[in-house]
Scaffold this motif. Sequence first.
Motif: not given
Length: 399
Positions: A199-209
């Motif tokens: 969940g945390v990793q996906l959140f980081f990727h989405a913030i980068d997007m």
Amino acid sequence: MNDLYGQIVSEADRAIERHSREAIELSDHLARNPEISGQEFESSKKHVELLSRYGFEVKYPFLDIPTAFCARKSNGKGARVALLVEYDALPEIGHACGHCLHGAMSTLAAIGLASVFDKLKGELLVIGTPAEETNGAKVTMAEKGVFDDLDLAIMIHSSGNKSYVSYRSLAMDALEFTYRGRPAHAAASPWEGRNALNGVQLFFHAIDMLRQHVEPDVRMHGIIYKGGDAPNIVPEEAICRFYFRFPTRAYLNRLVERARNIASGAAIATETEVTVNNFELSFDNMLANVTAERKMAEIMEELGVEVSEPEGYEGSSDMGNVSHSCPALQPKLAISDVPLVTHSREFAKAVITPKAHEALITGSKALARMAIAVFLDENLRKAIREDFKRAKKEEGHLG
């Protein structure tokens, strides 16, 4: 008014010169004995002792904040001015932001003003504001109305080799995202688990997007605060912490709402749950006050300071919250002949140099002169108040 102003300024300047050694010793003592945010017990006590010695009535602690204080000097009805005092240090690198130095500037300016206060009308406050580097006591003070109805709240912040008046800061929210899943043996039965770290990793990727779809002045930066307990356990809990910043509070509020939606989306995608909380108090952006800035620039130049143009937005500060409650200024004053980066070991070393001591005295005189001008000049006070109202109105329209 000019003759009276000049007479009072000369007297205050002389008092500042006379008592400068005490302020320099205070600053150097704090530099050599740094106390981090919320732990500034000895530092706040030193300021309180000095102000008490020169006739200030002091509340200490103040607002149930153990290391905060409020010193007062009154003389009938008139202007209300506050000098703000910082004194917290950074972990490991001490006073690398110069709070020992510019906090002592405010206290020395207050001592100078005390020597002439019988010639002024109104109330002078000297407010000790702990924990600027973390939770920011000014935030709590602003919420509780400490700065309401002030004609001006002012302090000077130490700087490298450039001085300027039009300090601007970013509004900031400090958010913690806690993901919770279901633990399982990562080798024997990982399918039974729900990975909170995913969940945390996906959140980081989405913030980068998200970065390509926000204004250029947006700042989003975070860390994984907790990633799990052991490699062979599907992480049951994972936490990340982010700072979100922008030049206006209104836009930042919308940005944070988008980040919250992203966090929820990452939780849905990973079949986890997420909660979002502040891990530090929120800072507002610094509102401009052109009239006060113009007057302060004039005063600094009279004192031989070369006033430069600011170089854009500079991080975030609880001084921004003060500027939403009353007219406020936080000029930057050079303490070095060479460029220095704040929050560095080089800056921490610079605060005890002769150049820094000279800046302490100059800054104290500038603060005292600005306060005297506000006390004496009703038209200046009115113009500063109008600028404050205008800035608040413009900020509201951005919502």
